[in-house]
Design a protein around this motif. Structure first.
Motif, PDB file in Angstrom:
ATOM      1  N   VAL A  10       0.856  -1.184   0.000  1.00 64.96           N
ATOM      2  CA  VAL A  10       0.000   0.000   0.000  1.00 64.96           C
ATOM      3  C   VAL A  10       0.895   1.237   0.000  1.00 64.96           C
ATOM      4  N   GLU A  11       0.681   2.091  -0.997  1.00 58.37           N
ATOM      5  CA  GLU A  11       1.462   3.318  -1.106  1.00 58.37           C
ATOM      6  C   GLU A  11       0.537   4.522  -1.165  1.00 58.37           C
ATOM      7  N   LEU A  12       0.926   5.576  -0.487  1.00 58.63           N
ATOM      8  CA  LEU A  12       0.196   6.830  -0.551  1.00 58.63           C
ATOM      9  C   LEU A  12       0.497   7.469  -1.901  1.00 58.63           C
ATOM     10  N   GLU A  13      -0.530   7.685  -2.705  1.00 64.37           N
ATOM     11  CA  GLU A  13      -0.351   8.296  -4.024  1.00 64.37           C
ATOM     12  C   GLU A  13      -0.394   9.819  -3.934  1.00 64.37           C
ATOM     13  N   SER A  14      -1.422  10.362  -3.264  1.00 63.83           N
ATOM     14  CA  SER A  14      -1.535  11.812  -3.201  1.00 63.83           C
ATOM     15  C   SER A  14      -2.532  12.245  -2.138  1.00 63.83           C
ATOM     16  N   VAL A  15      -2.388  13.493  -1.733  1.00 68.03           N
ATOM     17  CA  VAL A  15      -3.341  14.159  -0.852  1.00 68.03           C
ATOM     18  C   VAL A  15      -3.652  15.501  -1.504  1.00 68.03           C
ATOM     19  N   ASP A  16      -4.910  15.705  -1.824  1.00 65.12           N
ATOM     20  CA  ASP A  16      -5.311  16.954  -2.481  1.00 65.12           C
ATOM     21  C   ASP A  16      -6.394  17.640  -1.669  1.00 65.12           C
ATOM     22  N   ARG A  17      -6.343  18.950  -1.696  1.00 61.41           N
ATOM     23  CA  ARG A  17      -7.414  19.751  -1.104  1.00 61.41           C
ATOM     24  C   ARG A  17      -8.187  20.348  -2.270  1.00 61.41           C
ATOM     25  N   GLU A  18      -9.462  20.038  -2.341  1.00 57.30           N
ATOM     26  CA  GLU A  18     -10.263  20.463  -3.477  1.00 57.30           C
ATOM     27  C   GLU A  18     -11.368  21.401  -3.030  1.00 57.30           C
ATOM     28  N   MET A  19     -11.707  22.333  -3.909  1.00 56.29           N
ATOM     29  CA  MET A  19     -12.794  23.272  -3.647  1.00 56.29           C
ATOM     30  C   MET A  19     -13.801  23.154  -4.775  1.00 56.29           C
ATOM     31  N   GLU A  20     -15.075  23.107  -4.404  1.00 61.19           N
ATOM     32  CA  GLU A  20     -16.147  23.042  -5.390  1.00 61.19           C
ATOM     33  C   GLU A  20     -17.218  24.043  -4.998  1.00 61.19           C
ATOM     34  N   LYS A  40     -13.790  20.534   7.133  1.00 63.07           N
ATOM     35  CA  LYS A  40     -14.233  20.892   8.486  1.00 63.07           C
ATOM     36  C   LYS A  40     -14.139  19.722   9.467  1.00 63.07           C
ATOM     37  N   ASP A  41     -14.069  18.482   8.952  1.00 56.79           N
ATOM     38  CA  ASP A  41     -14.122  17.295   9.810  1.00 56.79           C
ATOM     39  C   ASP A  41     -12.765  16.766  10.245  1.00 56.79           C
ATOM     40  N   VAL A  42     -11.680  17.268   9.659  1.00 54.08           N
ATOM     41  CA  VAL A  42     -10.368  16.699   9.965  1.00 54.08           C
ATOM     42  C   VAL A  42      -9.301  17.787   9.819  1.00 54.08           C
ATOM     43  N   THR A 100      -5.363  19.102   9.118  1.00 55.32           N
ATOM     44  CA  THR A 100      -4.365  18.738   8.116  1.00 55.32           C
ATOM     45  C   THR A 100      -3.465  17.601   8.600  1.00 55.32           C
ATOM     46  N   LEU A 101      -3.060  17.630   9.855  1.00 57.88           N
ATOM     47  CA  LEU A 101      -2.176  16.595  10.390  1.00 57.88           C
ATOM     48  C   LEU A 101      -2.860  15.242  10.542  1.00 57.88           C
ATOM     49  N   GLU A 102      -4.181  15.219  10.590  1.00 63.95           N
ATOM     50  CA  GLU A 102      -4.927  13.972  10.771  1.00 63.95           C
ATOM     51  C   GLU A 102      -5.347  13.320   9.462  1.00 63.95           C
ATOM     52  N   VAL A 103      -5.160  14.000   8.339  1.00 60.62           N
ATOM     53  CA  VAL A 103      -5.723  13.522   7.075  1.00 60.62           C
ATOM     54  C   VAL A 103      -5.235  12.117   6.714  1.00 60.62           C
ATOM     55  N   VAL A 104      -3.935  11.900   6.632  1.00 65.24           N
ATOM     56  CA  VAL A 104      -3.419  10.600   6.195  1.00 65.24           C
ATOM     57  C   VAL A 104      -3.718   9.501   7.210  1.00 65.24           C
ATOM     58  N   PRO A 105      -3.446   9.686   8.520  1.00 60.72           N
ATOM     59  CA  PRO A 105      -3.785   8.620   9.462  1.00 60.72           C
ATOM     60  C   PRO A 105      -5.282   8.274   9.454  1.00 60.72           C
ATOM     61  N   ARG A 106      -6.113   9.286   9.346  1.00 53.89           N
ATOM     62  CA  ARG A 106      -7.555   9.019   9.339  1.00 53.89           C
ATOM     63  C   ARG A 106      -7.974   8.324   8.048  1.00 53.89           C
ATOM     64  N   ALA A 107      -7.370   8.697   6.935  1.00 52.11           N
ATOM     65  CA  ALA A 107      -7.666   8.023   5.667  1.00 52.11           C
ATOM     66  C   ALA A 107      -7.234   6.563   5.725  1.00 52.11           C
ATOM     67  N   MET A 108      -6.089   6.295   6.334  1.00 53.70           N
ATOM     68  CA  MET A 108      -5.632   4.902   6.483  1.00 53.70           C
ATOM     69  C   MET A 108      -6.610   4.112   7.341  1.00 53.70           C
ATOM     70  N   SER A 109      -7.110   4.728   8.394  1.00 54.82           N
ATOM     71  CA  SER A 109      -8.086   4.073   9.261  1.00 54.82           C
ATOM     72  C   SER A 109      -9.384   3.782   8.504  1.00 54.82           C
ATOM     73  N   GLU A 110      -9.859   4.756   7.724  1.00 53.44           N
ATOM     74  CA  GLU A 110     -11.075   4.565   6.930  1.00 53.44           C
ATOM     75  C   GLU A 110     -10.883   3.454   5.900  1.00 53.44           C
ATOM     76  N   MET A 111      -9.708   3.416   5.274  1.00 55.44           N
ATOM     77  CA  MET A 111      -9.421   2.367   4.304  1.00 55.44           C
ATOM     78  C   MET A 111      -9.412   1.004   4.993  1.00 55.44           C
ATOM     79  N   GLY A 112      -8.849   0.922   6.185  1.00 56.32           N
ATOM     80  CA  GLY A 112      -8.843  -0.334   6.945  1.00 56.32           C
ATOM     81  C   GLY A 112     -10.252  -0.808   7.262  1.00 56.32           C
ATOM     82  N   ARG A 113     -11.125   0.124   7.672  1.00 50.85           N
ATOM     83  CA  ARG A 113     -12.518  -0.241   7.949  1.00 50.85           C
ATOM     84  C   ARG A 113     -13.232  -0.715   6.681  1.00 50.85           C
ATOM     85  N   ALA A 114     -12.959  -0.053   5.562  1.00 56.03           N
ATOM     86  CA  ALA A 114     -13.583  -0.453   4.301  1.00 56.03           C
ATOM     87  C   ALA A 114     -13.128  -1.854   3.888  1.00 56.03           C
ATOM     88  N   PHE A 115     -11.832  -2.140   4.028  1.00 54.48           N
ATOM     89  CA  PHE A 115     -11.337  -3.472   3.678  1.00 54.48           C
ATOM     90  C   PHE A 115     -11.899  -4.536   4.612  1.00 54.48           C
TER      91      PHE A 115
END
Length: 80
Positions: free
Chosen positions: A4-14, A46-48, A50-65
């Motif tokens: 598992v490799e981190l590809e990217s982290v982007d901040r997007e505005m819509e 608003k929910d996370v 900047t420092l929590e983004v990658v660890p929280r994403a890894m946790s979410e991915m673990g729950r999904a798997f």
């Protein structure tokens, strides 16, 4: 086992009818011989923090798997 490799982290505005929506999108590449997939995890800014983004994403991915493993536990088993 998957690599598992981190590809990217982007901040997007819509901009929508209710104003500006900002999200973090985290992408992971998961690979092993003869199999690869890309996983996208998205959070509202608003929910996370900047420092929590990658660890929280890894946790979410673990729950999904884990949920996927549970849902697919009987796949490929021969019916009696």
């Amino acid at each position: 086992m998957f690599t598992v490799e981190l590809e990217s982290v982007d901040r997007e505005m819509e901009v929508d009818g209710n104003g500006v929506v900002e999200t973090f999108e985290v992408r992971f590449n998961c690979a092993r011989p003869n199999c690869s997939l890309e996983v996208h995890v998205t959070f509202d800014v608003k929910d996370v923090t900047t420092l929590e983004v990658v660890p929280r994403a890894m946790s979410e991915m673990g729950r999904a798997f884990a949920a996927l493993a549970e849902q697919s536990a009987g796949w490929g088993e021969k019916e009696a």
